[in-house]
Structure formats: C-alpha cells, structure tokens
Design an enzyme around this catalytic site. Structure first.
Site, PDB file in Angstrom:
ATOM      1  N   ASP A 121      -2.523  -1.485  -3.743  1.00 13.39           N
ATOM      2  CA  ASP A 121      -3.016  -0.332  -4.494  1.00 13.39           C
ATOM      3  C   ASP A 121      -1.991   0.075  -5.556  1.00 13.39           C
ATOM      4  OD1 ASP A 121      -1.047   0.893  -2.964  1.00 13.39           O
ATOM      5  OD2 ASP A 121      -2.435   2.129  -1.804  1.00 13.39           O
ATOM      6  N   LEU A 145       0.862  -1.197   0.000  1.00 12.78           N
ATOM      7  CA  LEU A 145       0.000   0.000   0.000  1.00 12.78           C
ATOM      8  C   LEU A 145       0.883   1.226   0.000  1.00 12.78           C
ATOM      9  CD1 LEU A 145      -2.542  -0.439   2.944  1.00 12.78           C
ATOM     10  CD2 LEU A 145      -3.098  -0.505   0.519  1.00 12.78           C
ATOM     11  N   HIS A 146       0.606   2.170  -0.870  1.00 13.70           N
ATOM     12  CA  HIS A 146       1.339   3.435  -0.763  1.00 13.70           C
ATOM     13  C   HIS A 146       0.603   4.626  -1.343  1.00 13.70           C
ATOM     14  CE1 HIS A 146       2.271   2.394  -4.923  1.00 13.70           C
ATOM     15  NE2 HIS A 146       2.522   3.675  -5.102  1.00 13.70           N
ATOM     16  N   ARG A 147      -0.568   4.407  -1.962  1.00 12.76           N
ATOM     17  CA  ARG A 147      -1.297   5.536  -2.572  1.00 12.76           C
ATOM     18  C   ARG A 147      -1.650   6.553  -1.500  1.00 12.76           C
ATOM     19  NH1 ARG A 147      -0.071   5.590  -7.244  1.00 12.76           N
ATOM     20  NH2 ARG A 147       0.007   3.529  -8.105  1.00 12.76           N
TER      21      ARG A 147
END
Ligand code: UD1
Length: 388
Positions: A298, A220-222
């Site tokens: 994501d 996850l990094h959005r």
C-alpha cells in the site's frame, strides 16, 4: 516573497520520513554538481528516527549527515506537525535560506512548507500535484496544502499539472521534471543485495525463495489497512491465501508490527509461507523487489519502483495518487478485495501479468533537471525582487 539577498544563503533541504530520503539524495547530489552551485543545508525533522527507518537508509543512499536534526519523533498528526513547525522556525531565522525544498507528502513536508511560506521564504515542492482525491489519507491533505503554498512545483507525471491548475495554481509555477525516486533506484540497482544473502544476513533460511514460482514481497503501513482490527484481519487473511500459492517476504513497518501484536494476529501468519522481516535497508528492498514475482503493497513509492523495474505490483488500496503506474506501468489496484487480489495473482502466476513501460522522464535524470531549473529560477527571483 523574500528572495535571497545573495547566493550565499543556503538552499534548505528537508527530510523527515523514510520515503523522503530516496527523493532528496539525488537532489543534493545534483545541486552540488551544478556550476557555481549554491550551498545546501540538510534538515532532518526526525519524524522517522529508528535505525531501521532512518540511519540505515542515510547510509545506503550516501546521504550526508544532517546539518540540523530536529528530533521530533512520533505523535498524533497534530502534535507531530506542530512540533516540526515549532522546531523548524528557528532554523529559518538562523540561516535565512534562499528557499526551502520539501519532497513528497509526509507531515514534515507540510509542516516545513507552512513555516517557510509564512516567513515569506520561497517553498519548492518536489513530487507536486499527485492526488488520490481521498481526504481520508493524511498524505492527501499534506499534498494539497503543500502545493498551495509552494512557489516552484516539480511534477513526476504530466497529469499532475492539470490537478494543480484545477486547484488554482498558475501553470508557470509548475515544471515537469520526472521522478527523482527513480534517479535513486537507477543509481543504486547495481549495489542491490541478493535476496538469499539478505535473508542469511538476518539469520533466516533462504529456502523459501527457492519455490518454482519465486516469491512475493509485501509491505503495508497505511492506517486504513493496519490500524483497524477488522481491516488488518481481512488483509492478513487474503495474504495467507496468497502465500498458499506463492511464498511471501513481508517487511514489517513498525506500525504494522505493533498492531499485529496488539490484535494478537500472529496466528493468521504461517511462518513457513510468510516470512516476517523488520523494515529493510534500501539496497535490501531493491534486491528483494527486483527479483520478486510480484509485490503487494500500500506504499506509494513501491508502486513507482515496481513500474520502473517492470515487476507486477498489486496495490492494496482503492485508489492511487500515482495513476501513471496503472495506466502505463505494472500496477493493478486490488483494494482490499480478496477475489480481485487472487484473480490478479493468478494472472501473474500464469505469465499474464502487466508488463508496462517506463513513464516519460523516469530516466534517472530528474534531479539534475530540477537542480538546473531551480538555480535559474532562484537567480530570476533575485533579479525580479531587486527590480521590484
Ligand atoms: C509516514 C508518512 C507516510 C509514509 C510512511 C513511510 C505521514 C502522514 N505519513 O507514515 O506518508 O508513507 O511514513 O514509512 O507523514 N515508528 C517507529 N520508528 C520510526 C518511525 C515511526 O517505531 O522510526 C512508529 C511509531 O510508533 C509511530 C508509527 O510508527 O507512531 C507511525 O510513524 P509516523 O511517522 O507517524 O507515520 P508512518 O505511518 O510511518
């Protein structure tokens, strides 16, 4: 447009952030393999600079040491983009490139494309025409603008051409070449590391992987998922529920790690069910993914890699710029919806997950097609300019 004066002007290839490296590696190899090849020059903007986010991937992918390092580092979008532009302009002035090749949709992609376009140096965009139709994503703005200034555009799926034509880009500029990321994946799969070895090497017991249902991989990094306190809390709570059914290995992007600490969310993670790891090397990530029961992410790249591997993917976003992974591949968009995530997970655990098929031209040979077309195109441009 300033076409090259002779074939000794280099093709200037730009990388900046993690997802660029696996796209550029096969392109550089394919350009070098072309008969009568043009010289290439690799520029690293330094948008990603950590050993985990950059050096290790260069090594895993067999990328040569960059010829030019701009070392821009982190900053706001404006600062980072501006800094890349400021430092890239003298590189063009010094080398008079035949063209500038940019890949993907990160800030470095747009920054270098803009500088080149204004200097009338041909811009080549690999992975053109993908659209999420969501301008909340900084990458969407980078995609639209990079394509507008590009002279030659290579697409990964057929639908991308319609997106480009709708935005007024002449179809003759566009070439459907396939997916270079899958070239890298296919070239590296045999070297992918074993999941148990990966954990042991990082000082973690691999016992979690022995669950009868296997394990899931999370990235996850959005900004929309991890920068806002409420959104991150909601995602971590859903992941906790997922991990009660299936153990998870969570490779933490630096942005996500720092936000979990900042918001004091460690208590939402049960370490017996969810293993937190630093960003993984390329061969580690391939190894973890290819044996996983499911991937929750994501990331754009992982949606494609899971489709090519035939591993079910739950994308924690409301939209995707890679619709073929949903239409033909193993990808399901679950957004940030807890019920949708758990329902899709249940289907996968009961063996009813999407099987999917490999999209057209995701065959491991996209980069040679691009290299062959690009060299022909450059030669044509040169003749055209001389004639004009
Ligand atoms: C960038 C790309 C995104 C891509 C992602 C993959 C843009 C707009 N976004 O997002 O499309 O999917 O990379 O990782 O270009 N940081 C480190 N070490 C690093 C790099 C970054 O600690 O080597 C930290 C910094 O605190 C930085 C933050 O991560 O502020 C975000 O990095 P940045 O490059 O700005 O964007 P990403 O979120 O990584």
């Amino acid at each position: 447009m300033n076409a090259p004066s002779d074939s000794s002007s280099p093709i200037l290839c730009v990388v900046g952030a993690r997802p660029n490296f696996m796209k550029m590696a096969p392109i550089l190899r394919a350009l070098a393999a072309q008969e009568g090849s043009w010289p290439t020059l690799l520029v690293h903007t330094g948008q990603h600079y950590d050993a985990d986010m950059s050096d290790r991937l260069f090594h895993d992918l067999g990328l040569p040491r960059p010829d030019v390092s701009l070392e821009v580092g982190s900053g706001t979008h404006a600062v980072q983009t501006a800094e890349v532009m400021r430092r890239f302009e003298p590189v063009i002035d010094a080398h008079h490139p035949a063209c500038v090749v940019v890949v993907g949709d990160v800030n470095s992609t747009l920054a270098c494309a803009l500088v080149a376009a204004k200097k009338r140096v041909p811009v080549v965009h690999v992975e053109a025409g993908l659209r999420s139709f969501d301008r909340e994503m900084p990458e969407e703005i980078n995609r639209v603008l990079t394509d507008q200034v590009a002279d030659r555009l290579y697409t990964t799926e057929r639908g991308a051409q319609a997106n480009l034509v709708r935005e007024g880009i002449p179809a003759e500029r566009v070439c459907f070449a396939g997916n270079v990321m899958i070239d890298s994946m296919r070239a590296s799969l045999a070297k992918a590391r074993e999941p148990a070895e990966i954990l042991q090497a990082q000082g973690v017991s691999p016992v979690l992987l022995d669950h009868p249902r296997g394990y899931g991989v999370v990235t996850l990094h959005r900004p929309s998922n991890v920068d806002d306190r409420d959104s991150l809390r909601a995602v971590l709570r859903t992941l906790a529920e997922v991990s009660a059914r299936l153990p998870l290995v969570f490779a933490l992007h630096p942005r996500t790690r720092s936000n979990i600490e900042r918001f004091e969310f460690r208590n939402l993670i049960d370490p017996a069910r969810m293993l937190l790891l630093p960003p993984q090397g390329y061969l580690e990530m391939l190894g973890l993914m290819s044996r996983a029961t499911v991937v929750l992410t994501d990331s754009g790249g992982l949606q494609e890699e899971t489709t090519a591997l035939g591993i079910p993917c739950l994308t924690l976003r409301a939209n995707t710029e890679r619709p073929i992974t949903v239409e033909q591949g193993t990808n399901t968009l679950v957004g940030t919806d807890r019920e949708a995530t758990l329902e899709a997970l249940a289907a996968i655990l009961e063996g009813r997950g999407k099987r999917g098929r490999t999209p057209e031209l995701w065959d491991g040979h996209a980069a040679p097609r691009i290299a062959a077309d690009l060299l022909q195109w450059l030669s044509r441009e040169r003749v055209g300019t001389r004639a004009g």
